[in-house]
Design a protein around this motif. Structure first.
Motif, PDB file in Angstrom:
ATOM      1  N   UNK A 141       6.348 -36.615  27.395  1.00  0.00           N
ATOM      2  CA  UNK A 141       7.735 -36.707  27.823  1.00  0.00           C
ATOM      3  C   UNK A 141       7.967 -35.684  28.932  1.00  0.00           C
ATOM      4  N   UNK A 142       9.241 -35.483  29.307  1.00  0.00           N
ATOM      5  CA  UNK A 142       9.527 -34.608  30.438  1.00  0.00           C
ATOM      6  C   UNK A 142       9.510 -33.122  30.075  1.00  0.00           C
ATOM      7  N   UNK A 143       9.436 -32.767  28.816  1.00  0.00           N
ATOM      8  CA  UNK A 143       9.420 -31.368  28.398  1.00  0.00           C
ATOM      9  C   UNK A 143       7.993 -30.841  28.378  1.00  0.00           C
ATOM     10  N   UNK A 144       7.725 -29.800  29.146  1.00  0.00           N
ATOM     11  CA  UNK A 144       6.365 -29.257  29.218  1.00  0.00           C
ATOM     12  C   UNK A 144       5.967 -28.604  27.900  1.00  0.00           C
ATOM     13  N   UNK A 145       6.924 -28.007  27.187  1.00  0.00           N
ATOM     14  CA  UNK A 145       6.603 -27.369  25.903  1.00  0.00           C
ATOM     15  C   UNK A 145       6.199 -28.410  24.864  1.00  0.00           C
ATOM     16  N   UNK A 201       8.623 -31.825  41.947  1.00  0.00           N
ATOM     17  CA  UNK A 201       9.361 -32.531  40.914  1.00  0.00           C
ATOM     18  C   UNK A 201       8.467 -33.254  39.915  1.00  0.00           C
ATOM     19  N   UNK A 202       7.265 -33.624  40.334  1.00  0.00           N
ATOM     20  CA  UNK A 202       6.445 -34.470  39.479  1.00  0.00           C
ATOM     21  C   UNK A 202       4.980 -34.094  39.643  1.00  0.00           C
ATOM     22  N   UNK A 220       3.266 -30.617  34.356  1.00  0.00           N
ATOM     23  CA  UNK A 220       4.378 -30.215  35.212  1.00  0.00           C
ATOM     24  C   UNK A 220       5.676 -30.440  34.455  1.00  0.00           C
ATOM     25  N   UNK A 221       6.516 -29.432  34.392  1.00  0.00           N
ATOM     26  CA  UNK A 221       7.786 -29.569  33.688  1.00  0.00           C
ATOM     27  C   UNK A 221       8.658 -30.611  34.385  1.00  0.00           C
ATOM     28  N   UNK A 222       9.195 -31.533  33.604  1.00  0.00           N
ATOM     29  CA  UNK A 222       9.990 -32.620  34.157  1.00  0.00           C
ATOM     30  C   UNK A 222       9.194 -33.870  34.458  1.00  0.00           C
ATOM     31  N   UNK A 223       7.889 -33.858  34.201  1.00  0.00           N
ATOM     32  CA  UNK A 223       7.036 -35.013  34.472  1.00  0.00           C
ATOM     33  C   UNK A 223       6.406 -35.507  33.170  1.00  0.00           C
ATOM     34  N   UNK A 224       6.456 -36.797  32.889  1.00  0.00           N
ATOM     35  CA  UNK A 224       5.856 -37.336  31.663  1.00  0.00           C
ATOM     36  C   UNK A 224       4.386 -37.697  31.825  1.00  0.00           C
TER      37      UNK A 224
END
Length: 498
Positions: A145-149, A209-210, A251-255
């Motif tokens: 998902x978009x959350x890197x954690x 961004x991605x 990358x944070x924000x990238x799935x």
């Protein structure tokens, strides 16, 4: 020169950013809130972005516990707050960065240069869902998902090792994007790791961004149409390549995750190959290679044969082809380009429209336009079948980026076939092969294990051998620990079981 340097230095020092400068800049935004709070005979200023913090968490976990402080110092004020991520700083950059990350800033009106920062970010992540691009019938059904954690957690669940290391970077002068580089210490080759870290650290792009755009920035040959790193939305694939000794980053924000170094063969390998019996997996993998070759060469060979090499067509088939082209006013090149562009338009329209409408456009549009083109005498029904089969064959590529490459390189082959016939197709194929030989991925050969030849790695190249034969990690990765298990012991155990 010395005088000019001193003046410039004094000017920079004079304009050095302060905490007050940060607050002045932040208050210009309408969603930045500030209010004062009286406590212990002192006035504290609490500031935050309403759109970045969790209001319930602010009142429940922070403001309520601030009242329990007995001392007037900032350190004692925030000590009762049951949040781990908090600090006190006098640096303007820390205040600016942390507030933009969802921290609450607290400062004493009598000491405005010292700021206490408490994390209260708003969690707006979606739930873990099933893969949409790399869907498989068998195997795990979790996607990034978009959350890197959360993505790091999905990998750590599959590799619960203290050797699994994460190095976090912040990239993008404007976006301040978190990027996590992951590797298994004791397996990864230091050269591969250092190459990945150096290329990421050397980036000076202002917005990231991605992970896909980030992968394009650090590839070896940015002008090549062939992807040199693999993007994946499946955490088990990233876990598997990390266990082989590769390097990956999130990358944070990238799935999606990106890993390397990779080879051309890996773009035609699917995770499902390892969930099926090796005989079935090998057959399906060979089918993919044949499909890709057919997708690239079918239409160019048709154009070359009809333009220059009629003698290659059997007499019975030649009569059928001539009958289908008897009323077509265009040469084979124009006919082929028209159909190929039509297929690409339908595919692009189906991808951009909503799901239900896109499926309808792809199916109905293909049937209607194809039938109308044949009846109008714009194309032959034989070429229509060939182009449709070539488009269908291109969908067998498991990695989406390589599928786009296959779609595009058909056009140079078609033009070469129209200009020079079979010789043009051969020249174009040799040029593509020379280009592939020149490509590298993080400095490693792109055509390995074919060139340079690595016989041991052929066990998982065009076919997949049984697991008990794949006792070593890929040679081209140069892993520090080459062996997966003891091959002789596994074979002895296999003989005993039989």
């Amino acid at each position: 020169m010395l005088v000019r340097w001193m003046k410039q230095r004094m000017k920079n020092q004079h304009h050095q950013e302060t905490v007050e400068d940060v607050y002045t800049m932040l208050t210009k935004s309408s969603d930045f809130s500030q209010y004062e709070r009286e406590q212990n005979q002192r006035t504290y200023e609490i500031s935050y972005f309403q759109t970045l913090i969790d209001i319930d968490r602010l009142h429940r976990d922070i403001l309520l516990h601030l009242e329990k402080a007995e001392s007037e110092e900032l350190a004692s004020l925030i000590e009762p707050v049951p949040i781990q991520n908090k600090l006190i700083t006098t640096k303007a950059q820390d205040v600016r960065d942390k507030v933009m990350e969802g921290f609450i800033a607290i400062r004493d009106k009598n000491d405005p240069c010292t700021v206490a920062l408490i994390e209260a970010g708003l969690a707006s992540d979606r739930d873990v869902t099933t893969p949409e691009v790399e869907f498989s019938v068998s195997g795990p059904q979790e996607a990034f998902i978009e959350s890197i954690d959360t993505n790091i957690n999905l990998i750590r669940k599959r590799l619960p090792l203290p050797q699994l290391q994460v190095k976090e970077l912040t990239l993008g002068k404007l976006t301040k994007t978190r990027v996590a580089v992951m590797y298994v210490e004791g397996l990864v080759d230091e050269a591969n790791l250092n190459t990945m870290l150096q290329r990421l650290n050397d980036l000076e792009y202002d917005q990231v961004f991605d992970s896909s755009s980030l992968a394009q920035m650090i590839t070896d040959k940015t002008m090549s149409i062939f992807p040199q790193l693999i993007n994946t939305e499946r955490p088990e694939r990233v876990s598997a390549v990390l266990a082989e000794g590769k390097v990956a980053f999130l990358c944070d924000g990238s799935p999606e995750g990106v890993f390397g170094p990779v080879t051309l063969v890996e773009f035609f390998s699917s995770l499902e190959d390892y969930y099926l019996p090796w005989q079935i997996a090998s057959s399906v993998r060979m089918l993919r290679f044949i499909s890709v070759a057919f997708s690239i060469l079918a239409t160019p060979i048709y154009v070359a044969v009809l333009t220059y090499h009629y003698e290659l067509i059997p007499k019975d088939l030649l009569a059928t082809i001539m009958a289908s082209r008897s009323n077509i006013p265009f040469p084979p090149l124009i006919e082929a380009i028209f159909l190929e562009l039509t297929i690409e338009l339908l595919r692009e329209a189906g991808a951009r429209l909503p799901t239900k409408v896109g499926q309808t456009i792809g199916i109905v549009g293909g049937i209607v336009i194809g039938q109308a083109s044949v009846e109008a005498g714009l194309t032959s029904n034989v070429l229509l079948i060939i182009v449709a089969l070539a488009a269908l064959a291109s969908f067998t590529t498991p990695v989406y980026q390589m599928g786009n490459t296959i779609r595009l390189i058909r056009f140079p082959f078609i033009v070469s076939a129209a200009l020079l016939g079979g010789v043009g197709v051969a020249f174009c194929g040799l040029y593509t092969l020379a280009h592939l030989l020149h490509l590298t991925s993080l400095g490693r050969p792109y055509l390995s294990p074919l060139f340079p030849p690595r016989i041991k790695d052929w066990k998982d190249a065009f076919i997949r051998m049984p697991f008990n034969y794949m006792s070593e990690r890929p040679v081209y990765l140069r892993p520090r620990d080459k062996g997966r298990f003891n091959f002789k012991r596994a074979m002895e155990k296999h003989d005993i079981d039989e």
